[in-house]
Design a protein around this motif. Sequence first.
Motif, mmCIF file in Angstrom:
data_model
loop_
_atom_site.group_PDB
_atom_site.id
_atom_site.type_symbol
_atom_site.label_atom_id
_atom_site.label_comp_id
_atom_site.label_asym_id
_atom_site.label_seq_id
_atom_site.Cartn_x
_atom_site.Cartn_y
_atom_site.Cartn_z
ATOM 1 N N TYR A 33 0.827 -1.200 0.000
ATOM 2 C CA TYR A 33 0.000 0.000 0.000
ATOM 3 C C TYR A 33 0.868 1.260 0.000
ATOM 4 C CZ TYR A 33 -3.508 3.421 1.359
ATOM 5 O OH TYR A 33 -4.330 4.515 1.405
ATOM 6 N N ILE A 344 -8.057 6.023 -1.425
ATOM 7 C CA ILE A 344 -9.126 5.404 -0.634
ATOM 8 C C ILE A 344 -9.564 4.077 -1.240
ATOM 9 C CG2 ILE A 344 -11.550 5.708 0.045
ATOM 10 C CD1 ILE A 344 -10.953 8.637 0.493
ATOM 11 N N LEU A 347 -8.557 0.794 0.368
ATOM 12 C CA LEU A 347 -9.170 0.592 1.681
ATOM 13 C C LEU A 347 -10.583 0.035 1.547
ATOM 14 C CD1 LEU A 347 -8.004 3.913 3.382
ATOM 15 C CD2 LEU A 347 -6.853 1.692 3.365
ATOM 16 N N PRO A 350 -9.584 -4.361 -1.201
ATOM 17 C CA PRO A 350 -8.174 -4.760 -1.068
ATOM 18 C C PRO A 350 -7.561 -5.266 -2.359
ATOM 19 C CG PRO A 350 -9.485 -5.647 0.749
ATOM 20 C CD PRO A 350 -10.451 -5.103 -0.262
#
Length: 354
Positions: A33, A344, A347, A350
């Motif tokens: 990430y 975003i 989140l 995934p």
Amino acid sequence: MSRAASAAEATTGDPALAGPSAGEPRTRTAYTYARYVAGKLAGAAVSLFAVLVTSFFLFRLIPGDPVKFMTGGRQVSAEQLATYRREFGLDLPLWEQFTDYCGKALTGDLGTSYQFRAPVVDKITEALPNTLLLTGTAFVLYTVLGVFLGTRSAWRHGRLGDRLNTGLALTLYSLPSFWLGLLLIIVFSVGMGPIPGLFPTGGMESGGEEGFAYVVDVAHHLVLPVVTLVAVEYGQTLLVTRSALLDEMGGDYLTTARAKGLRDDLVRRRHAVPNAMLPTVTLIFVNLGRTVAGVILVETVFSWPGLGGLFYQALSVPDLPLVQGLFFVFAAAVIVMNTLADLIYPLLDPRVGR
């Protein structure tokens, strides 16, 4: 001690022989990430620099001499024109003007407006609250309306209500916003036939009002431009939400939820809608960026004193520093909101960014 127990003890006692720890997948996910975020931020930085370069060269193609505008049409000598050009740096070579512009922009200095003789940042800061009031109000209304009607239409697709909602959304979304705004002014401001003029033709306030009366006055001026924006923009949110939810409605997990005895309304709200919101989230963030940018045509039609009206006013001169600064703010708002949507996304799902 058995052979299996000895092997287990040896494996446990020797870190080199131990299997992957429980924290490794989490660490790997965090690293993935972080790399994804770094890539998106780098892309946004490149885009912002490209906008900075484009804003400088693009508006220098506009015909018109800002120096002659600053003289107000008066007959002035060549020496006076040269003084004006030297004051605003227009006598410098183009490459030197560009490097000076980029250097100041990196420190937050977008130059000085030719027509207002004030810092561009100050003019933008002064007009920004008015734009946020107009387009922010419209943004909340058309987002809520579009998501609500989009989910209802998708869940009852093919029925009369769905066909009416979709047809009306497509019709309004295809209308030019300035044309619809002018039509609303003719009907509801000037008055037509039995319909009296109910709303102001433009501006943000009548003047002379204070306190609660001022709030009511601003709200009165706000009605027609907000209705114009909502009518034109809600259709896009409705259509995107409807399409995404229709794609989810054939999922096996919805059949399983119904088989467990959940009511149809709960299946829609708790399962189908959250999984269908990813495209809508992107659209919401894009529209949020446009909220900061304002809507130039609508603000111009209704004489609303926001960023859009200021941009139109600067473009007619041309007031190069003000036009460049506004263009950069408009584009930066969209880029920032798109980047936030990209950050975003993982989140919410995934699978994104893996």
